[in-house]
Write an enzyme that holds these catalytic residues in place. Structure first.
Site, PDB file in Angstrom:
ATOM      1  N   ASN A 202     -11.159  37.077 -10.478  1.00 43.59           N
ATOM      2  CA  ASN A 202     -10.087  36.464 -11.264  1.00 43.59           C
ATOM      3  C   ASN A 202     -10.410  36.698 -12.744  1.00 43.59           C
ATOM      4  O   ASN A 202     -11.280  36.049 -13.305  1.00 43.59           O
ATOM      5  CB  ASN A 202     -10.047  34.962 -10.926  1.00 43.59           C
ATOM      6  CG  ASN A 202      -8.983  34.227 -11.703  1.00 43.59           C
ATOM      7  OD1 ASN A 202      -8.273  34.795 -12.545  1.00 43.59           O
ATOM      8  ND2 ASN A 202      -8.864  32.941 -11.434  1.00 43.59           N
TER       9      ASN A 202
ATOM     10  N   ARG B 144      -6.892  38.253  -8.190  1.00 39.52           N
ATOM     11  CA  ARG B 144      -5.794  37.357  -8.548  1.00 39.52           C
ATOM     12  C   ARG B 144      -4.978  38.042  -9.633  1.00 39.52           C
ATOM     13  O   ARG B 144      -5.518  38.458 -10.658  1.00 39.52           O
ATOM     14  CB  ARG B 144      -6.347  36.051  -9.083  1.00 39.52           C
ATOM     15  CG  ARG B 144      -5.234  35.162  -9.566  1.00 39.52           C
ATOM     16  CD  ARG B 144      -5.758  34.004 -10.360  1.00 39.52           C
ATOM     17  NE  ARG B 144      -4.646  33.160 -10.762  1.00 39.52           N
ATOM     18  CZ  ARG B 144      -4.649  32.417 -11.851  1.00 39.52           C
ATOM     19  NH1 ARG B 144      -5.692  32.423 -12.656  1.00 39.52           N
ATOM     20  NH2 ARG B 144      -3.608  31.677 -12.141  1.00 39.52           N
TER      21      ARG B 144
ATOM     22  N   HIS C  87       0.868  29.189  -9.543  1.00 39.19           N
ATOM     23  CA  HIS C  87      -0.055  28.447  -8.665  1.00 39.19           C
ATOM     24  C   HIS C  87       0.323  28.661  -7.196  1.00 39.19           C
ATOM     25  O   HIS C  87      -0.002  27.835  -6.336  1.00 39.19           O
ATOM     26  CB  HIS C  87      -0.016  26.922  -8.917  1.00 39.19           C
ATOM     27  CG  HIS C  87      -0.550  26.479 -10.239  1.00 39.19           C
ATOM     28  ND1 HIS C  87       0.040  25.464 -10.975  1.00 39.19           N
ATOM     29  CD2 HIS C  87      -1.621  26.883 -10.958  1.00 39.19           C
ATOM     30  CE1 HIS C  87      -0.640  25.267 -12.077  1.00 39.19           C
ATOM     31  NE2 HIS C  87      -1.656  26.118 -12.110  1.00 39.19           N
TER      32      HIS C  87
ATOM     33  N   GLY D 222      -3.568  23.150 -15.862  1.00 37.52           N
ATOM     34  CA  GLY D 222      -2.162  23.536 -15.706  1.00 37.52           C
ATOM     35  C   GLY D 222      -1.654  22.799 -14.476  1.00 37.52           C
ATOM     36  O   GLY D 222      -2.406  22.622 -13.525  1.00 37.52           O
TER      37      GLY D 222
ATOM     38  N   ARG E 180       0.108  22.250 -22.842  1.00 36.39           N
ATOM     39  CA  ARG E 180       1.477  22.808 -22.804  1.00 36.39           C
ATOM     40  C   ARG E 180       2.511  21.686 -22.741  1.00 36.39           C
ATOM     41  O   ARG E 180       2.292  20.686 -22.073  1.00 36.39           O
ATOM     42  CB  ARG E 180       1.649  23.708 -21.573  1.00 36.39           C
ATOM     43  CG  ARG E 180       0.789  24.941 -21.625  1.00 36.39           C
ATOM     44  CD  ARG E 180       0.861  25.720 -20.315  1.00 36.39           C
ATOM     45  NE  ARG E 180      -0.477  25.976 -19.804  1.00 36.39           N
ATOM     46  CZ  ARG E 180      -0.758  26.401 -18.572  1.00 36.39           C
ATOM     47  NH1 ARG E 180       0.219  26.642 -17.716  1.00 36.39           N
ATOM     48  NH2 ARG E 180      -1.994  26.592 -18.196  1.00 36.39           N
TER      49      ARG E 180
ATOM     50  N   GLU F 260      -8.178  28.569  -3.837  1.00 38.43           N
ATOM     51  CA  GLU F 260      -7.402  29.784  -4.083  1.00 38.43           C
ATOM     52  C   GLU F 260      -8.206  31.040  -3.736  1.00 38.43           C
ATOM     53  O   GLU F 260      -7.651  32.012  -3.245  1.00 38.43           O
ATOM     54  CB  GLU F 260      -6.959  29.820  -5.552  1.00 38.43           C
ATOM     55  CG  GLU F 260      -5.863  28.802  -5.853  1.00 38.43           C
ATOM     56  CD  GLU F 260      -5.771  28.408  -7.317  1.00 38.43           C
ATOM     57  OE1 GLU F 260      -6.646  27.643  -7.785  1.00 38.43           O
ATOM     58  OE2 GLU F 260      -4.843  28.850  -8.000  1.00 38.43           O
TER      59      GLU F 260
HETATM   60  P1  ADP Z   1      -7.795  24.644 -14.183  1.00 40.12           P
HETATM   61  O1  ADP Z   1      -8.285  25.335 -12.929  1.00 40.12           O
HETATM   62  O2  ADP Z   1      -6.306  24.688 -14.364  1.00 40.12           O
HETATM   63  O3  ADP Z   1      -8.560  24.948 -15.424  1.00 40.12           O
HETATM   64  P2  ADP Z   1      -8.673  22.212 -12.832  1.00 40.12           P
HETATM   65  O4  ADP Z   1      -7.859  22.249 -11.609  1.00 40.12           O
HETATM   66  O5  ADP Z   1     -10.139  22.455 -12.727  1.00 40.12           O
HETATM   67  O6  ADP Z   1      -8.047  23.090 -13.980  1.00 40.12           O
HETATM   68  O7  ADP Z   1      -8.452  20.760 -13.500  1.00 40.12           O
HETATM   69  C1  ADP Z   1      -9.047  20.406 -14.685  1.00 40.12           C
HETATM   70  C2  ADP Z   1      -8.587  18.999 -15.069  1.00 40.12           C
HETATM   71  O8  ADP Z   1      -8.964  18.071 -14.061  1.00 40.12           O
HETATM   72  C3  ADP Z   1      -9.239  18.531 -16.365  1.00 40.12           C
HETATM   73  O9  ADP Z   1      -8.286  17.973 -17.226  1.00 40.12           O
HETATM   74  C4  ADP Z   1     -10.193  17.477 -15.883  1.00 40.12           C
HETATM   75  O10 ADP Z   1     -10.373  16.464 -16.835  1.00 40.12           O
HETATM   76  C5  ADP Z   1      -9.505  16.923 -14.672  1.00 40.12           C
HETATM   77  N1  ADP Z   1     -10.493  16.220 -13.841  1.00 40.12           N
HETATM   78  C6  ADP Z   1     -11.533  16.728 -13.169  1.00 40.12           C
HETATM   79  N2  ADP Z   1     -12.253  15.723 -12.587  1.00 40.12           N
HETATM   80  C7  ADP Z   1     -11.652  14.560 -12.941  1.00 40.12           C
HETATM   81  C8  ADP Z   1     -11.914  13.150 -12.670  1.00 40.12           C
HETATM   82  N3  ADP Z   1     -12.928  12.769 -11.932  1.00 40.12           N
HETATM   83  N4  ADP Z   1     -11.065  12.264 -13.216  1.00 40.12           N
HETATM   84  C9  ADP Z   1     -10.034  12.650 -13.977  1.00 40.12           C
HETATM   85  N5  ADP Z   1      -9.746  13.929 -14.255  1.00 40.12           N
HETATM   86  C10 ADP Z   1     -10.530  14.872 -13.741  1.00 40.12           C
END
Ligand code: ADP
Length: 400
Positions: free
Chosen positions: A7, A91, A180, A212, A241, A387
């Site tokens: 990715n 991806r 997604h 996202g 966003r 994914e």
């Molecule tokens: P991406 O893959 O789109 O970068 P993720 O699916 O990893 O994102 O999600 C990241 C988000 O999830 C962040 O905003 C993070 O703060 C939130 N997050 C992860 N663990 C927790 C938790 N225990 N409580 C609240 N939010 C969380």
């Protein structure tokens, strides 16, 4: 067969090596700051100590070379030789209307991905660079492209045509594509299996809530409507966003603040969302912490986000003939998997539909579980997404 999943972002490369005999993860890692000072590879072979390699990496080709070296390293590697890699799954963010399914990459496919750069100028170019780098270093290994948009190609025109002059669609392919898709598809498959139904029988509202976020109405196992649009900016407010807002705001801000198109795009993509509202962070953990300490704008950002999710779920319920038809509301991704308060606040606000959370069941992180109360009209699932595994499965299916 062992499959390498890649990715590529503009300055990053994430990878996983998966043994498809048992779908077990063998190694994973992340290359950061490609082409920037301070490049770094974080590699982990499962069961061995993690390894961090530092040193300037000029491009994705150099990054991939280090990744492959790490995979075969005697001390911290996962395989004895690169010949063990049976195929590579990539991806790719935007497949436009060209791809409703994953495909083996050939010249025609590359042409089509290139054509779709227009629709995803930030995402498709690094994906292409990753594919080219793999072709060079592993010329005899089959490469597969798995598109974020593919799952949503089943949406009816009812849900993908914007109320613009129709020529905008005909001339420039301006329409809802959705993103997604690999994640929405993975959790759809898992939910079907948890329900003991075949995939084409399940009706769901799937909520991918991470940095996202997007929500999809899944009818008969297929995407019927989704919240992201031409680009991944539409729908819910996200880390940085805006999500939905009056389109007139863009011109208004350009005029008032004297911004160029590039500057206003930067503002709505990178400085808005819960970061923009709270002024604290784009990371939901930081915002939850600030809200707990009494920061009102942080609390407002959370309230706005959760309310938007509820409104999407509510509106997608109208896409079904009755509540009985809906097999589940599913939460996934960073926030959906880990934040019990986000899940509870969203579901508690849907009481008009008779959906109820079971606080005890919901008191967990990252488990595959049903978290709704016995008497809830619709079951609520938490399903950690995967994914990479989905990409590896599609890749295996195509190359075997
Ligand atoms: P991406 O893959 O789109 O970068 P993720 O699916 O990893 O994102 O999600 C990241 C988000 O999830 C962040 O905003 C993070 O703060 C939130 N997050 C992860 N663990 C927790 C938790 N225990 N409580 C609240 N939010 C969380």
């Amino acid at each position: 067969m062992k499959i390498l999943v890649i990715n590529c972002g503009s300055s990053s490369l994430k990878y996983q090596l998966i043994n498809m005999e048992n779908e077990e993860l063998m190694a994973k890692g992340l290359v950061e700051r490609i082409g920037i000072e301070g490049s770094r590879v974080k590699h982990e072979t499962i069961g061995k100590e993690k390894k961090v390699i530092e040193g300037k990496l000029n491009d994705h080709g150099e990054a991939l070379k280090i990744v492959l070296d790490s995979l075969v390293d005697e001390e911290y590697g996962a395989i004895a030789s690169l010949d063990e890699i049976g195929a590579v799954g990539h991806r790719v963010v935007h497949g436009g209307e060209d791809f409703a399914e994953s495909v083996i990459i050939d010249d025609k496919v590359m042409d089509a991905i290139n054509r779709n750069i227009d629709l995803a100028p930030l995402h498709n170019p690094p994906n292409i660079i990753g594919i080219e780098a793999c072709k060079k270093i592993l010329p005899n290994v089959k490469q597969v492209a798995v598109f974020d948009t593919a799952f949503h190609q089943t949406m009816p025109a009812l849900n993908y045509i914007y109320a613009l002059p129709y020529e905008e669609y005909e001339n420039h392919k301006i329409r809802r594509y959705g993103f997604h898709g690999t994640s929405h598809k993975y959790i759809t498959d898992r939910a079907a299996s948890m329900l003991g139904k075949s995939v084409d029988e399940v009706n769901l509202i799937t909520c991918h809530l991470g940095n996202g976020s997007s929500i999809t109405a899944v009818k008969g196992g297929k995407s019927y409507d989704t919240s992201m649009g031409l680009t991944p900016l539409e729908g819910l407010p996200m880390g940085t966003r805006t999500g939905n807002m009056d389109p007139a705001i863009v011109g208004f801000i350009m005029d008032k603040d004297g911004l160029s198109i590039e500057e206003v795009n930067n503002l709505i993509n990178k400085q808005s969302g819960v970061l923009g509202i709270s002024g604290v962070s784009s990371d939901f953990r930081d915002i939850e912490e600030a809200a707990e300490k009494g920061n009102e704008r942080a609390q407002l950002a959370l309230d706005i986000f959760e309310n938007s999710v509820r409104k999407f779920i509510g509106s997608y319920l109208t896409e079904f003939d009755s509540l009985d038809e809906v097999d589940g509301i599913v939460f996934t991704a960073g926030l959906g998997e880990n934040s019990k308060s986000t899940r509870a606040n969203i579901i508690n606000g849907l009481s008009a539909f008779g959906v109820k959370i079971d606080d005890e069941a919901n008191d967990m992180r990252g488990e595959e579980k049903i978290v709704s109360a016995e008497d809830s009209t619709i079951r609520v699932f938490v399903i950690p997404t995967n994914e990479e595994l989905m990409i590896a499965r599609d890749t295996l299916e195509l190359v075997k």
